[in-house]
Design a protein around this motif. Structure first.
Motif, PDB file in Angstrom:
ATOM      1  N   GLU A  37       0.906  -1.044   0.230  1.00 13.83           N
ATOM      2  CA  GLU A  37       0.155  -0.135   0.049  1.00 13.83           C
ATOM      3  C   GLU A  37       1.145   1.266  -0.325  1.00 13.83           C
ATOM      4  N   GLU A  38       1.500   1.198   0.752  1.00 14.35           N
ATOM      5  CA  GLU A  38       2.737   2.652   0.824  1.00 14.35           C
ATOM      6  C   GLU A  38       3.510   2.285  -0.249  1.00 14.35           C
ATOM      7  N   VAL A  39       4.100   2.065  -0.737  1.00 12.92           N
ATOM      8  CA  VAL A  39       4.440   2.437  -2.414  1.00 12.92           C
ATOM      9  C   VAL A  39       3.152   1.867  -3.598  1.00 12.92           C
ATOM     10  N   LYS A  40       2.150   1.542  -3.579  1.00 12.13           N
ATOM     11  CA  LYS A  40       0.940   1.916  -4.733  1.00 12.13           C
ATOM     12  C   LYS A  40       1.085   0.516  -5.377  1.00 12.13           C
ATOM     13  N   PHE A  41       2.100  -0.621  -5.264  1.00 13.38           N
ATOM     14  CA  PHE A  41       2.149  -0.768  -5.650  1.00 13.38           C
ATOM     15  C   PHE A  41       1.174  -1.407  -6.738  1.00 13.38           C
ATOM     16  N   PRO A  42       0.534  -2.069  -7.517  1.00 15.67           N
ATOM     17  CA  PRO A  42      -0.050  -2.954  -9.029  1.00 15.67           C
ATOM     18  C   PRO A  42      -0.702  -3.341  -8.442  1.00 15.67           C
ATOM     19  N   ARG A  43      -2.770  -3.169  -8.320  1.00 16.49           N
ATOM     20  CA  ARG A  43      -3.664  -4.520  -7.326  1.00 16.49           C
ATOM     21  C   ARG A  43      -2.921  -6.019  -8.440  1.00 16.49           C
TER      22      ARG A  43
END
Ligand code: NAD
Length: 368
Positions: A37-43
């Motif tokens: 979540e912190e690095v906004k990693f893909p879903r």
């Protein structure tokens, strides 16, 4: 082997917009959801792992991915250096295409340096680059290959000949995974840990010496500290010289002779870290001959390597064979060998050696 509770250590590798965090702790695979979540990693995510590591840690990783609502798929690759090749890379590309992966998807490398290197290279090249995360599970991968963005596959003519510099979005290190590592793999990783102390940090070297018993017992606290300090040293070097134009070359301390040990023994006898341990002793001996360190310093380095059951004596090959094997070292520039040499314990330099034969002849004689 202890499993006491520990605080999560966070380091940062600063490379402008390619900066990333390195988290280190015991039992932190479940925290991967927070990191994603912190690095906004893909879903949509593909996890690359070999069957052994997948069986050990794939379940815990899957739980973390579920907890942060990621769609995930496993891509299984064969276990072993031998498979760090074009055909395995093709398997990964084929799976990504079959899964309809686009640029808004990400890769996670779960495993040792082989999995990390090939997954990183797949991420660097698939659709001209998709995000990836390293979850290293060997000591070598935790302190070395997962940090710094070198990715590669082997070519039949040589190791790591095809690759790219491509930084991960995050490195997630759970030292609990080291509990299942076999003794030789663990020791091979310790050789690289000791290397950081020799080339860069005397106090770290002394700390390793003082905590060698806890490290041998793989106590959590000691492992987290050792991995953290090693990663910090590597991160500092990569921040200064990401693409190995100068300073990063010092990380090859012990590797010139180490690679020769591996190639002369046809990669059958020694683990990479074991060969590096021998290479470090030879490098220290040459440093001593050149007045850069004392005979006591050689003993100090050798003793710590021995404390982890690492080999320190060069195997018996003719001098010509050694010199020939070292000709192919990547640090040979315009036909001149460049050696990383230790200044005492805790510092080093790179020196061009115009005529290596007498130096190596003396070093090998002295070390017999
Ligand atoms: P590896 O990836 O082959 O792992 C060693 C063995 O340990 C494998 O059989 C693996 O299945 C097993 N394993 C992994 N994690 C385990 C665990 N937690 N418990 C039990 N078994 C486990 O080897 P390695 O030593 O991790 O990595 C070597 C590779 O790293 C080489 O290909 C080398 O070129 C590369 N490397 C890359 C860099 C870099 O900067 N990219 C630096 C150093 C080395």
């Amino acid at each position: 082997m202890g499993c006491e509770s520990l605080k999560l250590e966070r380091l940062k590798l600063g490379l402008g917009e390619r900066s990333y965090s390195i988290w280190i702790g015991g039992g932190i695979l479940s925290d991967l959801s927070q990191a994603l979540e912190e690095v906004k990693f893909p879903r949509k995510v593909a996890v690359v792992a070999n069957p052994r590591v997948q069986a050990l840690y794939g379940g815990a990783l899957a739980d973390a991915l579920c907890a942060c609502d990621r769609e995930y798929h496993y891509i299984t690759i064969a276990d072993g250096e031998h498979y760090k090749n074009w055909s395995t890379l093709q398997t990964i590309y084929d799976a990504l295409i079959a899964l309809d992966f686009d640029r808004h998807c990400g890769l996670i490398a779960l495993g040792g340096g082989v999995t990390g290197d090939i997954s990183g290279f797949a991420a660097a090249t698939f659709l001209r680059g998709i995000p990836y995360i390293q979850v290293p599970t060997t000591l070598l991968a935790q302190v070395d290959s997962s940090v710094g963005g070198k990715t590669a596959i082997n070519h039949p003519r040589g190791k790591n000949l095809i690759g790219a510099f491509y930084q991960p979005r995050h490195v997630h290190i759970d030292v609990h995974t080291l509990q299942s590592l076999d003794a030789r793999e663990f020791a091979a990783g310790m050789a690289e840990v000791i290397k950081y102390g020799v080339i860069r940090d005397r106090s770290f070297f002394d700390w390793l010496h003082n905590h060698r018993k806890d490290l041998r017992k793989r106590k959590d606290q000691a492992l987290v500290e050792a991995v953290k300090r090693a990663c910090q040293i590597k991160a500092n070097i990569v921040e200064i010289d990401e693409k190995e134009s100068a300073l990063r070359a010092i990380l090859n301390f012990g590797h010139t002779f180490g690679h020769a040990v591996e190639s002369l023994s046809e990669y059958r006898v020694y683990r990479h870290g074991e060969a590096v341990a021998i290479g470090m002793v030879v490098a220290a001996r040459i440093s001593c001959q050149l007045g850069l360190c004392s005979a006591d310093d050689i003993d100090t380095i050798r003793d710590l390597l021995r404390a982890f059951d690492l080999p320190v004596d060069p195997p018996d090959y003719p001098l010509d064979a050694w010199l020939d094997a070292m000709k192919h070292d990547k640090k040979v520039q315009r036909g001149v060998l460049r050696l990383v040499l230790n200044k005492g314990v805790g510092d080093c330099l790179v020196r061009e050696i115009a005529d290596p034969a007498p130096l190596f002849a003396d070093a090998l004689k002295e070390l017999k």
